[in-house]
Enzyme design. Structure first.
Site, mmCIF file in Angstrom:
data_model
loop_
_atom_site.group_PDB
_atom_site.id
_atom_site.type_symbol
_atom_site.label_atom_id
_atom_site.label_comp_id
_atom_site.label_asym_id
_atom_site.label_seq_id
_atom_site.Cartn_x
_atom_site.Cartn_y
_atom_site.Cartn_z
ATOM 1 N N LYS A 36 -18.547 -33.437 -5.432
ATOM 2 C CA LYS A 36 -17.270 -33.123 -4.793
ATOM 3 C C LYS A 36 -16.233 -34.044 -5.434
ATOM 4 C CE LYS A 36 -15.440 -32.300 -0.147
ATOM 5 N NZ LYS A 36 -14.745 -31.049 -0.449
HETATM 6 N N1 PMP Z 1 -17.072 -25.399 -1.670
HETATM 7 C C1 PMP Z 1 -16.021 -26.187 -1.919
HETATM 8 C C2 PMP Z 1 -15.353 -26.090 -3.242
HETATM 9 C C3 PMP Z 1 -15.563 -27.103 -0.956
HETATM 10 O O1 PMP Z 1 -14.514 -27.899 -1.201
HETATM 11 C C4 PMP Z 1 -16.201 -27.158 0.295
HETATM 12 C C5 PMP Z 1 -15.715 -28.121 1.345
HETATM 13 N N2 PMP Z 1 -16.312 -29.382 1.230
HETATM 14 C C6 PMP Z 1 -17.300 -26.297 0.520
HETATM 15 C C7 PMP Z 1 -17.706 -25.437 -0.489
HETATM 16 C C8 PMP Z 1 -18.044 -26.319 1.830
HETATM 17 O O2 PMP Z 1 -18.747 -27.531 1.984
HETATM 18 P P1 PMP Z 1 -19.020 -28.158 3.417
HETATM 19 O O3 PMP Z 1 -19.562 -27.082 4.260
HETATM 20 O O4 PMP Z 1 -20.007 -29.239 3.144
HETATM 21 O O5 PMP Z 1 -17.723 -28.686 3.920
#
Ligand code: PMP
Length: 310
Positions: free
Chosen positions: A158
């Site tokens: 991320k």
């Molecule tokens: N894809 C992207 C590109 C994101 O930024 C997020 C948000 N963190 C997600 C998927 C979903 O991840 P999560 O459920 O862990 O928030």
């Protein structure tokens, strides 16, 4: 955005206004950094709990490992400081943002010996894609911007800089009157939205993209568990945009977006053009879990402050 009292920066709590960095902060120039978005919820027993805190902190460390950033704190320290910050801010439920970034010192692309810095901020934040969207569904546009190739950006991290791609897609979609952008991967299959994973439902079968080009969403993982428990067949398999067009239902998942139904993609209604019954059922289960109303998932919640009765 609603300010709170404190932000945690490099090992100590400072006033919100004092959480400043130097203009030559390396990450500001080149985007090498990693972050997490986490939610805390007011639970049914009147307390506040952080949802899947351990998994988010683990992913923060994994993201940092991928990008070769050495976080100068332990997992336990970041967990303790997160909980202490929420308590000090006296804010109840809300959103948490952990950021690992490279400080100032050397300029040029190689981050050299610049200090790796860490901050944690927390503030109240409602439905990311709007309250109405949660009930009626949102309108989505397949982006003209392609999601990162797996060997261009590290899609399991991320990473701060990775979100330039998301912002390009989001701005394009909003400018054209849509709520959110959906990106395709470099081979043309559905990938993910600017900040969410995607699920489709057809004839009672739920499908989501494999993890190849997408972030390993923690909400996505919750849905896999809920769907299995609810007895749905669930397939992790890539699919095309036209398979999405003819789905009975579709929804996005993400910490900020939670479970957001999709009612329209590229001018085509999805199913009946409103939130579908499977989405609604999963949404309800998810909100029960995050609010501590489902004892089977108690270990996904880390409560802020002392336990009730102690
Ligand atoms: N894809 C992207 C590109 C994101 O930024 C997020 C948000 N963190 C997600 C998927 C979903 O991840 P999560 O459920 O862990 O928030």
């Amino acid at each position: 955005m609603q300010k709170t009292k404190y932000i945690w920066l490099d090992g100590r709590r400072v006033l919100w206004e004092d959480a400043q960095v130097h203009i030559l902060t390396h990450t500001l120039h080149y985007g090498l950094g990693v972050f997490e978005g986490i939610r805390a919820y007011d639970t049914v027993d009147g307390r506040t709990a952080v949802f899947r805190l351990n998994e988010h902190i683990d992913r923060l460390f994994e993201s940092a490992h991928i990008l070769q950033l050495e976080i100068p704190f332990t997992r336990e320290q970041l967990i303790d400081e997160t909980l202490a910050l929420l308590e000090a801010n006296e804010m109840g439920g809300g959103y948490l943002r952990h950021l690992v970034f490279v400080g100032d010192g050397m300029m040029g692309l190689h981050p050299g010996t610049n200090k790796v810095r860490v901050s944690i901020a927390a503030w109240p934040w409602g439905a990311y894609l709007g309250e109405e969207g949660m009930e009626k569904g949102i309108r989505v546009k397949v982006s003209s911007f392609v999601r990162h190739h797996v060997n261009a950006m590290m899609t399991k991290a991320k990473a701060v800089g990775g979100y330039v791609n998301s912002i390009l897609a989001k701005r394009e979609a909003v400018a054209l009157g849509y709520d959110e952008a959906l990106m395709l991967d470099t081979e043309g299959y559905v990938s993910e939205a600017s900040g969410e994973n995607i699920f489709i439902v057809k004839n009672g079968v739920i499908k989501t993209t494999p993890l190849t080009s997408v972030l390993k969403g923690i909400t996505r993982d919750c849905i896999l568990r809920i769907a299995e428990e609810e007895g749905y067949e669930l397939i992790e398999e890539r699919f095309t945009r036209d398979e999405l067009y003819v789905a009975d239902e579709a929804f996005f998942t993400g910490t900020a977006a939670e479970i957001t139904p999709i009612r329209e993609v590229d001018g085509r209604n999805i199913g009946a053009g409103t939130r579908g019954p499977v989405t609604e059922r999963i949404q309800k289960r998810y909100f029960d879990i995050v609010k501590g109303a489902d004892a089977r998932y108690a270990d996904w919640l880390t409560y802020v402050g002392k336990p009730v009765g102690s």
